[in-house]
Every structure is written in C-alpha cells, then in structure tokens.
Scaffold this active site. Structure first.
Site, PDB file in Angstrom:
ATOM      1  N   TYR A 149       0.854  -1.192   0.000  1.00 29.02           N
ATOM      2  CA  TYR A 149       0.000   0.000   0.000  1.00 29.02           C
ATOM      3  C   TYR A 149       0.890   1.242   0.000  1.00 29.02           C
ATOM      4  CZ  TYR A 149       0.144  -0.418   5.249  1.00 29.02           C
ATOM      5  OH  TYR A 149       0.499  -0.544   6.571  1.00 29.02           O
ATOM      6  N   CYS A 150       0.402   2.282  -0.658  1.00 28.09           N
ATOM      7  CA  CYS A 150       1.126   3.535  -0.874  1.00 28.09           C
ATOM      8  C   CYS A 150       2.532   3.294  -1.434  1.00 28.09           C
ATOM      9  CB  CYS A 150       1.215   4.343   0.424  1.00 28.09           C
ATOM     10  SG  CYS A 150       1.601   6.102   0.157  1.00 28.09           S
ATOM     11  N   PRO A 151       2.628   2.616  -2.589  1.00 35.17           N
ATOM     12  CA  PRO A 151       3.937   2.339  -3.165  1.00 35.17           C
ATOM     13  C   PRO A 151       4.628   3.597  -3.669  1.00 35.17           C
ATOM     14  CG  PRO A 151       2.205   1.742  -4.708  1.00 35.17           C
ATOM     15  CD  PRO A 151       1.520   2.117  -3.428  1.00 35.17           C
ATOM     16  N   LYS A 162       8.389  -4.812   2.336  1.00 31.01           N
ATOM     17  CA  LYS A 162       8.360  -3.401   2.728  1.00 31.01           C
ATOM     18  C   LYS A 162       7.974  -3.234   4.195  1.00 31.01           C
ATOM     19  CE  LYS A 162       5.791   0.864   1.601  1.00 31.01           C
ATOM     20  NZ  LYS A 162       4.907   1.492   0.591  1.00 31.01           N
TER      21      LYS A 162
END
Length: 288
Positions: A149-151, A162
């Site tokens: 999420y939110c790359p 991550k």
C-alpha cells in the site's frame, strides 16, 4: 556560494513528540503540528526539528483515494474494522497507522541558495534508517514495492518485504521528510484492510488513476524482518541515538505563541479539507 549541508551530522534539532505535546487531539493534531513545524523551521533557518507520533487505529488517506469510483462504499471497510480515517494534507495513497507504527518527520530548513532536490531529501531519511539499524546486518533496500500500500520509489524493504514508506512536504523554506515505520503488531491485518478498501472502491472498474493491487505477502514489520523484539519507543530512541552519535545536538521543542497560532490555522484547514472530502462520513471525533 553556500555548501550543501549533511543534515545527519553536527546539526541542531528541536524534538517534538506526540506523547508530550500540549494538544489533546491525537488525530488531526499530528498533521497540523507537522505543517506548523515546517513553517517554523523554514522561517528561522538556524535549526531543524524531529517530529514523532503514533495514532490509535487510524487510516490516513491520500487525496487520490477520494477519486475511487466507489469511495464512500470503500470507507465502510474501515468502519467495519472500527478504524478512524482522514485525508492528509500531503500526497500519496492510503496507509494504516496504529500503536505498532511509528511516524517520524525530519524537518529541515532549505537554504534558498542551495536547493535540496526531492531525491536528496529522501536519501537523508534512507541514510538515517540504514545507520539506525546497521548493527542487525540486514540490507535495507529502497525501491518501489508495487503491491504494497502507498507504493513509491523510496519504499524501504528487507528481503523484498516493505516495512516503511517515505514522503515529503515542502512549505516555503521548510522541508519535511516523513516516514512511517511498521515496527510491530499485525501487518497482515493492516495490509488486508487496505487491500479490501481498494477492492470495494474499484469494484473491477477501469479508471485513469493507478491504485495498487495490495498483496499482504510483500509487507512486514521490522521486528519480524530483523528477527528481534522491538517497540515503537525503542525504535524512536535508536533514531535519536544515531543522530547524537553523529554529533547532532538535540533539545526539547518549544511551543511558543507563533507555533501555536500557526497550529490553529493548520488545524482548521485540516478539518475543512476533511469535511469537504468526506462529507457525511467525516468523524467528528477526529476534531475533538
């Protein structure tokens, strides 16, 4: 001509922490204080600031998330999980925050004669995190983890998983390099919730904006990746110790009248933004 500074060495920093701030609100206050600190540092230029905060069961949305075709339906995912949610005042996409996630900003003055590039700002934070956890012998990479999420280009990962994301916010002569660190807790639950948010919000429709196909397998906590027990407070202290070891002078931040007045304005702007973006789904409890 001025020389570029190494902001991780021999610098002065004021320390601001959500556990000791004079504001009782534990949601919108973090973002309002962050903007106020950027303005303060940009105005005075003689020191930087460190801003640490955590939030209880909060999903932080980006402006682009509001463009999901079924955005209001998707918000029900967070309501089902008993999560608070708000739209932040900086870019990016949704991230989940709770007691196991440390949010930290390195707030720097920007010399008008020697501009700091976006990449340089990210690299300061990357270097700081690498130094902080160097003793564990794990390689920390910085590249986009597409299914997180939110790359972003400066996703921080170990062995392809991550654990942190970095963003920036710039106001006049101040720069905030902001990071969230997933330290402990259930990262799978956080990731599955954000995955479900996008699945409901898109409902298989094709849109011109890119939203991630979130995969829980590509995200993890630091304690898991470093194979050692960690706490949010412990990570905070490690970051401070790294800066002190580098010769930085740390002192408690001052909530002077100027800062408090700027905070009030930023706080009201955050409320107005969220009332506009979230309409009837805006949780009034966030502003108390």
């Amino acid at each position: 001509m001025s020389e570029k500074k190494d902001y991780l060495s021999q610098q002065a920093y004021e320390l601001y922490d959500s556990t000791s701030m004079p504001f009782t609100n534990q949601f919108i206050s973090h973002f309002a204080l962050g903007d106020s600190l950027i303005k303060k540092i940009g105005t005075h230029q003689s020191f930087g600031a460190l801003h640490f905060w955590t939030a209880s069961e909060l999903v932080i949305l980006g402006m682009m998330d509001t463009k999901l075709p079924f955005f209001k339906d998707a918000l029900n995912v967070f309501i089902h999980h008993q999560q608070h949610f708000l739209v932040r005042n900086s870019g990016g996409l949704a991230v989940a925050s709770n007691e196991g996630v440390l949010n930290f900003s390195l707030i720097l003055p920007e010399d008008p004669l020697v501009k700091m590039s976006i990449t340089e700002g990210y690299e300061f934070m990357l270097r700081l995190i690498r130094q902080t956890f160097k003793a564990y012998g794990k390689k920390i990479d910085a590249y986009e983890i597409e299914e997180s999420y939110c790359p972003g280009d400066f996703d921080l990962s170990i062995d392809g998983k991550k654990f942190a994301g970095i963003a920036q916010r710039r106001l006049k002569k101040g720069v905030a390099i902001m990071i969230y660190l997933s330290v402990t807790g259930s990262q799978d639950k956080r990731t599955e919730m954000i995955r479900d948010f996008y699945q409901v919000g898109l409902a298989n429709e094709t849109v011109k904006w890119h939203f991630p196909k979130v995969n829980p397998a590509v995200m993890a906590n630091l304690d898991e990746l470093l194979e050692t027990p960690l706490t949010v407070d412990g990570v905070k202290q490690r970051i401070l110790e790294t800066l002190t070891t580098n010769g930085c002078l740390l002192s408690d931040g001052h909530y002077d009248l100027e800062l408090k007045e700027d905070y009030k304005l930023a706080y009201q702007k955050m409320i107005e933004r969220n009332e506009q973006m979230l309409a009837e789904t805006f949780d009034e409890e966030l502003s108390r």
